[in-house]
Scaffold this motif. Structure first.
Motif, short mmCIF file in Angstrom:
data_model
loop_
_atom_site.label_atom_id
_atom_site.label_comp_id
_atom_site.label_asym_id
_atom_site.label_seq_id
_atom_site.Cartn_x
_atom_site.Cartn_y
_atom_site.Cartn_z
N UNK A 55 0.84 -1.20 0.00
CA UNK A 55 0.00 0.00 0.00
C UNK A 55 0.88 1.26 0.00
N UNK A 56 0.37 2.29 -0.61
CA UNK A 56 1.09 3.55 -0.68
C UNK A 56 0.32 4.67 0.02
N UNK A 62 -11.58 6.34 -3.99
CA UNK A 62 -10.84 5.14 -4.38
C UNK A 62 -10.51 4.27 -3.18
N UNK A 63 -10.20 4.89 -2.05
CA UNK A 63 -9.87 4.14 -0.84
C UNK A 63 -11.06 3.29 -0.38
N UNK A 84 -9.51 -0.90 -3.09
CA UNK A 84 -8.72 0.18 -2.51
C UNK A 84 -7.84 -0.21 -1.35
N UNK A 85 -8.27 -1.17 -0.55
CA UNK A 85 -7.51 -1.55 0.65
C UNK A 85 -6.15 -2.13 0.31
N UNK A 86 -6.00 -2.68 -0.89
CA UNK A 86 -4.73 -3.27 -1.30
C UNK A 86 -3.81 -2.24 -1.96
N UNK A 107 -2.13 1.04 -8.82
CA UNK A 107 -1.94 -0.37 -9.14
C UNK A 107 -0.55 -0.57 -9.74
N UNK A 108 -0.16 0.33 -10.61
CA UNK A 108 1.19 0.26 -11.20
C UNK A 108 2.27 0.51 -10.15
#
Length: 347
Positions: A1-2, A24-25, A30-32, A300-301
């Motif tokens: 996660x960032x 998005x969260x 979003x959790x990942x 995701x990237x």
């Protein structure tokens, strides 16, 4: 996660990036991808004015770095375009290397070159917000093109019109209409029609509100000639009475019209196919939340879960050069920059 660190909490930072990050969260995926913690660097703010326990305000980069570790943080640069390079340099000097920049990437070739030099010197991974490239409608159009069922693409018309009178009167941060909505549709056109294209015509008009005249902020138009023969026409009217975000694709016997969501309260797009005679053949309505989707694609990237998005620094350099060519034709570039554009076009 960032974690997310937003630099500049004005219209783009607060109204777009923060708003869509929170959306998005909350998504199932979003959790990942997203740590719920969001930091803000904006020395002009005494307080945030938002009741969010996961939101922190910092006065400078040193203070932010003590809470947001560079290797685990995505920096969102939401300053005005002319301050992008300075903000990017500060981020890089403090160890941050994963960057999302608000559009336009740069408003001049000098700014673009400085950003490219910073990316090379600090090995930065820079993506630029181009939400229409993450749109469900755009992906559906690209699928249609890949099948080849309609034959070769002949032309593209893309327009993004809106009533922007009050904001223009209140805020003079944009110098001309090429820097407001045109970057969105220029990115869309280059992604669909091909990045190698020459600006063959351009014009810009003033905004008029009664007796008030705001130079070069009314409308902007660009005509592109792509190397494969596709002709693209881009148009943005900032003094329009209606809000429109649309694209038309011309084929030999068909026309495909796509209508994007017209605002943040709208999450659906339309795709319509017509015969050359104007008869409606089919209509699709698809769920579409492009700005939230673009952050999903980007994170995701950055988290190693997805491919690199199209809208990286290299792609957006083409977008900036295209818009600068149009500005040059309209007399909006300095003599030195216009000369640089002319030399590059002759090579």
């Amino acid at each position: 996660m960032r974690r997310s660190l937003i630099v500049g909490f004005g219209r783009a930072g607060r109204g777009l990036h923060y708003h869509c990050l929170r959306k998005a969260i909350q998504l199932e995926t979003g959790s990942a991808l997203f740590d719920p913690s969001i930091g803000i660097i904006d020395p002009q703010l005494a307080e945030i004015g938002i009741a969010d326990p996961n939101l922190e305000l910092f006065k400078d980069w040193d203070e932010a770095k003590s809470r947001f570790q560079p290797d685990l943080t995505v920096v969102h640069i939401c300053t005005p375009p002319e301050l992008h390079a300075a903000a990017l340099r500060q981020a890089a000097e403090h160890g941050y290397h994963t960057i999302i920049m608000e559009k336009p990437l740069a408003s001049s070739l000098i700014e673009l070159e400085e950003i490219q030099q910073l990316q090379s010197a600090y090995r930065l991974d820079v993506l630029v917000v181009a939400n229409w490239l993450s749109s469900s409608l755009t992906k559906r159009i690209q699928q249609l093109l890949q099948t080849g069922e309609l034959g070769p693409l002949r032309g593209i018309t893309a327009y993004q019109n809106k009533p922007r009178l009050s904001r223009t009167l209140a805020n003079s941060s944009h110098g001309n209409a090429f820097d407001v909505e045109i970057p969105h549709i220029a990115a869309l056109a280059l992604a669909i029609g091909g990045m190698t294209a020459e600006v063959v015509a351009a014009d810009v008009a003033d905004m008029r509100i009664g007796q008030v005249q705001i130079p070069k902020m009314g409308s902007a138009h660009i005509t592109l000639q792509h190397t494969d023969g596709v002709v693209t026409r881009l148009s943005s009217n900032l003094a329009s009475p209606v809000r429109e975000r649309a694209i038309e694709l011309e084929f030999e016997r068909h026309t495909v019209c796509g209508y994007y969501p017209s605002g943040q309260d709208d999450s659906y797009s339309w795709l319509r196919m017509y015969t050359k005679e104007g008869q409606l053949i089919s209509e699709e309505i698809v769920f579409d939340d492009p700005l939230t989707a673009v952050f999903e694609d980007f994170y995701s990237y950055f988290n190693g879960h997805g491919p690199k998005p199209v809208s990286d620094l290299s792609f957006n350099a083409h977008v900036v050069r295209t818009i600068c060519q149009a500005k040059s034709l309209c007399g909006l570039m300095s003599h030195n920059e216009s000369s640089t554009i002319t030399v590059a076009a002759q090579r």
